[in-house]
Structure formats: structure tokens, C-alpha cells
Design an enzyme around this catalytic site. Structure first.
Site: not given
Ligand code: F6R
Length: 610
Positions: A2, A27, A75, A100-101, A483, A487, A490, A506, A605
Site C-alpha cells: 500500500c 507497493r 494491496w 497501510n498495515g 533465486e 524469479k 513470480e 531422494h 514490493k
């Protein structure tokens, strides 16, 4: 998560607010809204489902004149993305709130407020703030005191801005767990979740601290701490440039940020290596004293930052001779911890505001770690302010939701930490010098890897019709495989998993068929022969391999294996070098699949909620 922008000025502010939202869109981007109070105390509110551009277009048809306003890009946490759930929220047509939160006790508060006669029009936790402030305002002289009383009743995290449409030229802001920064202009003031939003209008900023509530007017800023005492927060001049949030000639922020890695690393190294050695002062004034006594390092981080920490664990144990653990912050913060003697807690974060990492740091400090250090990209962020020591990565603003240059500069910081700690241990000091020298070669080496982008772009075609993929690496490259998988998943939404190559037999070997591309990270190091055996195990079962290999490691392309040559490099910098082709691969696969590279679905983000 947000984005919030607010402005109180003599001029009309709606354009400032919309530009600020565009700059904060990383955000959150499921809906956006703006509310402005004009000179007649008339409130204009416009909200739209979708990206900030939808809101920007709507404001052309529904003008929002006025000098005091707040805006928000969302968000979703409580309540699906919709216009009704978009901020700003209202109580009784005059109290206007962006937030925001997460308000954890929102259900209980909602119940109480309903019995007081308040009618809710959204499913959000934020709406309780609006009604609660309205309720408290009935028995208070000022909006400031009403907000102070209301915030005392909130559990959870908030960065919030509250306006009263009947009293233009002012808003109240409050911070607990979610960042807010005040921007100082000439006869005007601003508020935002991130300085990036305000760079077009000011360079002078002060961060609110936990529990702060502030009254902001055109002429004044009055800040009060959690006990209601008037306090000053230092105003700092930012050296971030106005165009820090621009895409330039690149099609996407992510691509720009991939290509910025050589300069980001140069900036992160500049002035920090002298005579092949790294001065502990790079981490803070008393770092040397602290480093001398450290016997254990505990790293905590999330997501991509966690992967850089995983690489560092290999480095710290192998090169610096110091024991190291790493854990995902969201796990660490809720389990019983054994506190090692003379332990250094290291947090890693691009934003410096990740809620889980911050909570884990606070827990570690309470438990009695000897010292804390953060590797972080945002000056003045919570992790920087709350850690004893810090290494600022100089990656510059990272806007693409998928982290790229933040990751490789974190690795640079972590290698410097390894070298700085290694100085005080019984390890081969010549080797540490070699790693130091290798760091200086890194920007040019990355340029060499970036030059093979067309080859990787061509390769991406092989992935566009796939639904699953497997990434393999060993030792220091295992986290790089992780990583690479993160990438790819996402931004292209292809399911990707990473395994330490030795672990294949295994279980995961059962997944191999000709529909499962297998990506292998293969620098020429002490494990290369072991890795080759693992590659043969996959090949024998019909897997289609893509091997990113050191030119010297003798992999040969054939119908089941495509080998992409990577320039030879020193082992210490190999994790950074092999990250680059994997970033490019995900980018090009996402382009072919037509996904939203910079703002992938469901993500945002700066994860300031749990
Ligand atoms: C992935 C990504 C996230 C972040 C994670 C931690 O590309 O960007 O996994 O790495 O949310 O964020 P920071 O580093 O800001 O603490």
C-alpha cells in the site's frame, strides 16, 4: 505494501498526489483513490479499481481541486480489490482516512462501532480507523487528540493519514509498524510511505518513529511521541535524484534494474576497499570492536534477501571461519530461540521495512544478541535505524517488484562482511585478499554476462509452453538456483522449484520427463564433477537440460542439453555472476508469456504486513 501520499499546500495538489501514487505503485496496484478538500471545505473523493492510471483518467473527468489531499494505492488484505474497498475511507462525510498495515483487532472494534450506530460501507480493517476517530472527535477539541486516543485502541500495524473535511489546511499522520516520511517544502508539507513519491516536490525528509503522531499544516509540523511528548525528528537532505523512479529507455523497470547491476555494484564498492582490504568502519564506527568478539552469525531475511543470506552462510563458514545460521524471518520470529554466545544478528532487506524481518530483529535484540547489523538499500529505514551497524547497498531505487540489483548488491555487502569478519579469525588471509580483488572485477564481469542476453532471449522460447521447471545447483550455487526459481515463478507464473542437485535422487527425480525443463547452474568449482553426475542422472531419464556453465567446465550441447557459456570467474563472485543469466531468462520468458513483469499478480514490493 500500500502506498500513501498526502500534501497540504496553497496550490492544487491532485497532480502531486497522482504522480506520487504512480511512483509508489510498486507497493500495491489493485485499486487506488484520492480525496482532496477545496477552499470551501468541500470534499472531492475519487476511487477506482485497477491501476493508478485508471484513477488518473477518472480525475480528468471528475476534477479534484484543493490544496489539502491524501491518496492511496492498495494491496488488498481485508476485502477483495473493489472500488468500495479502495481508500480513502470516510466516516460521516468528513473524516477521511488512508492506511497501510493491518488492524488486527478490527473485528472487535467494528462490533463496538456498529453498536454506536456507525454503518460500514467496506470490508476493510481501515474503515474502523475512520469511524473510531470520528467517535473520539466528538469528545475532543482537536483532530490531533482524537487520533491520539483512537490509535491507542488499535492493535497491529499502521501508517495512516487522517483529514477532517471541515477543517482544511491540515492532516494528522500516525505511524506504528508501517513507514511514513514527512516531506518539507516551501510553505507546503507532504507525507508519503516512501521518499520516492515526493522527489518531484522536495528533497528534505524526516522519518516518523514508532508510535509518533504528527499534525501537519502548510506552515508547521508538530510531532508527538507515543507518550504524547512533543519531539523533533531530524530532517535530512536526500541525495536521491528526481528521476530515480524513471524507466528511461527500458521497456520495464526490471530490465533497467538488471542492466544497472554493474553501476549499482560499483557504487556499493566505491571508497570501501583500500589496498585490497576492507575496513570494518564500512559497517559503522564501532564495528571493529564488535567484530573482534563475534563467535556466531545469525542471519534473518525474507524472499530474495533470504537467498543472499543463504549464500553468505557458505561464505562465512568457509572463508571467514565463523559459524552461521540463516532462517526465514517469519519462522524465526515465532519460535523459541537458543541465543549463541557473542552472536551477531544480521538482517538483510532491500526496503528495510519488511514487517517479519523487523519483528525478528526486535526479538533477537530482546533476547540478548551481542550486536545487530543490517544490509539494507534504503537509508533511514526502520532496519537501519534499529540496528547497531549497517552496510548500505547503493543499488538506487528498485521499483520492479522482482528484486534484481538489490540482490547482487546485498551479496557484495555480505562478501565484504565475510572478509571483514575473516580478518579476526584463523583463516587464510591471502584468500580473503583474492576475494577482495575479485569484487573489484565484478562490474566488468557482469557486463560480459549481460552481453549474452540475446542468446538467453532465444532460449526463453523453450519455456513459454511449459508449466513446471526445476533449478539445480550445489554448494554456494544452490541458493542461486533458488533465486532463479523464485524469479521465474513470480514474473512468468511458471511453477519453478529449486533443489540442491545432490538431493534429486531422494525424490524429485520422479518428476523428470521431457516436459520439465531443468536449469543447472554450473560454475567450475570444487563440486563440478559431482554436479556433472547429477546432470547425467537427469539426462538418463529424458530430462531437457539448460546448463549455465563456466566456459572451462567442458559441458557440451546436444539434443538433450543446451549449454550456455558463462565467462570464467573467481569462486567468490560466481554467485553474483550466475544470478544474471537467470534474471534475464525469467524476464524473457515473462515477456513471451505476456505477464505484467513489473507488477506481477498478487504481489507488491515492501512487505510491511505480516
Ligand atoms: C522477490 C522479492 C521478495 C523480497 C522480500 C523481502 O523478488 O523481491 O521476495 O525479497 O519480500 O523484501 P526486502 O528485501 O525488502 O526485505
Amino acid at each position: 505494501m500500500c502506498g500513501i501520499v498526502g500534501a497540504v499546500a496553497q496550490r492544487d495538489v491532485v497532480d502531486i498526489l497522482i504522480e506520487g501514487l504512480k511512483r509508489l505503485e510498486y507497493r500495491g496496484y489493485d485499486s487506488a483513490g484520492v480525496a482532496v478538500v477545496d477552499s470551501q471545505n468541500k470534499l472531492h473523493r475519487v476511487r477506482r479499481l485497477g491501476k493508478v492510471q485508471e484513477l488518473s483518467d477518472a480525475v480528468q473527468n471528475e476534477p479534484c481541486p484543493g490544496g489539502t489531499g491524501i491518496a492511496h494505492t492498495r494491496w488488498a488484505t481485508h476485502g477483495a480489490p473493489s472500488e468500495a474497498n479502495a481508500h480513502p475511507h470516510l466516516s460521516s462525510d468528513n473524516i477521511v482516512v488512508v492506511h497501510n498495515g493491518i488492524i488486527e483487532n478490527h473485528e472487535e472494534l467494528r462490533g463496538k462501532l456498529k453498536t454506536l450506530g456507525y454503518v460500514f460501507t467496506s470490508q476493510t480493517d481501515t474503515e474502523v480507523i475512520a469511524h473510531l476517530v470520528h467517535h473520539e472527535f466528538k469528545s475532543c477539541d482537536t483532530l490531533l487528540s482524537a487520533v491520539q486516543l483512537a490509535t491507542k485502541q488499535l492493535d497491529g500495524a499502521y501508517g495512516t493519514v487522517i483529514m477532517d473535511a471541515n477543517d482544511k489546511d491540515k492532516f494528522i499522520v500516525a505511524r506504528s509498524g508501517s513507514p511514513l516520511v514527512i516531506g518539507y517544502g516551501l510553505g507546503e508539507h507532504f507525507i508519503a510511505s516512501d521518499i520516492l513519491a515526493l522527489l518531484p516536490v522536495t528533497r528534505r525528509f524526516a522519518y516518523l518513529e514508532e508510535g509518533d503522531v504528527a499534525e501537519i499544516t502548510r506552515q508547521s509540523v508538530s510531532i508527538f511521541d507515543e507518550n504524547g511528548n512533543a519531539v523533533e525528528r531530524e530532517i535530512k537532505e536526500s541525495d536521491a535524484t528526481h528521476d530515480a523512479g524513471d524507466k528511461g529507455e527500458y521497456r520495464h523497470y526490471m530490465l533497467k534494474e538488471i542492466y544497472e547491476q554493474p553501476i549499482a555494484i560499483r557504487n556499493s564498492l566505491a571508497g570501501r576497499i583500500i589496498d585490497d582490504s576492507i575496513d570494518s568502519d564500512v559497517f559503522g564506527n564501532n564495528a571493529e570492536e564488535i567484530f573482534k568478539s563475534i563467535e556466531h552469525v545469525q542471519i534473518i531475511a525474507c524472499g530474495t534477501s533470504y537467498h543472499s543470506g543463504m549464500v553468505a552462510r557458505y561464505w562465512l563458514e568457509e572463508f571467514a571461519g565463523i559459524s552461521c545460521n540463516i532462517e526465514i524471518a517469519s519462522e524465526y520470529r515465532y519460535r523459541k530461540i537458543f541465543v549463541p554466545k557473542n552472536g551477531l544478528i544480521v538482517t538483510i532487506s532491500q526496503s528495510g521495512e519488511t514487517a517479519d524481518t523487523l519483528a525478528a530483529l526486535r526479538k533477537a535484540k530482546d533476547l540478548g544478541f551481542k550486536a545487530s547489523l543490517t544490509i539494507c538499500n534504503v537509508p533511514g529505514s526502520s532496519l537501519v535505524r534499529e540496528s547497531d551497524l549497517c552496510f548500505m547497498t547503493k543499488a538506487g531505487a528498485e521499483i520492479g517488484v522482482a528484486s534484481t540489483k538489490a540482490f547482487t548488491t546485498q551479496l557484495v555487502g555480505l562478501m565484504m562482511l565475510t572478509i571483514a569478519l575473516g580478518k579476526f579469525n584463523d583463516v587464510n588471509q591471502e584468500k580473503l585478499k583474492e576475494h577482495t580483488q575479485a569484487l573489484l572485477t565484478l562490474p566488468n564481469k557482469i557486463d560480459e554476462v549481460l552481453a549474452i542476453a540475446p542468446r538467453i532471449e532465444a532460449l526463453a522460447e523453450d519455456f513459454s509452453d511449459k508449466n513446471h521447471s526445476l533449478f539445480l545447483g550445489r554448494g554456494r550455487q544452490y541458493p542461486i538456483a533458488m533465486e532463479g526459481a523464485l524469479k521465474l515463478k513470480e514474473i512468468s507464473y511458471i511453477h519453478a522449484e529449486a533443489y540442491a542437485a545432490g538431493e534429486l535422487k531422494h525424490g524429485p527425480l520422479a518428476l523428470i520427463d521431457d516436459d520439465m525443463p531443468v536449469i543447472v547452474v554450473a560454475p567450475n568449482n570444487e563440486l563440478i564433477e559431482k554436479l556433472k553426475s547429477n546432470v547425467e542422472e537427469v539426462r538418463a531419464r529424458g530430462g531437457l537440460m539448460f546448463v549455465f556453465a563456466d566456459v572451462d567446465s567442458n559441458f557440451v550441447s546436444d539434443e538433450t542439453m543446451k549449454v550456455i557459456d558463462i565467462p570464467h570467474c573467481e569462486i567468490g563472485i560466481a554467485p553474483m555472476i550466475y544470478t544474471i543469466p537467470l534474471q534475464l531468462l525469467s524476464y524473457y520468458v515473462a515477456i513471451i508469456k505476456g505477464t505484467d513483469v513489473d507488477q506481477p499478480r498478487n504481489l507488491a514490493k515492501s512487505v510491511t504486513v505480516e
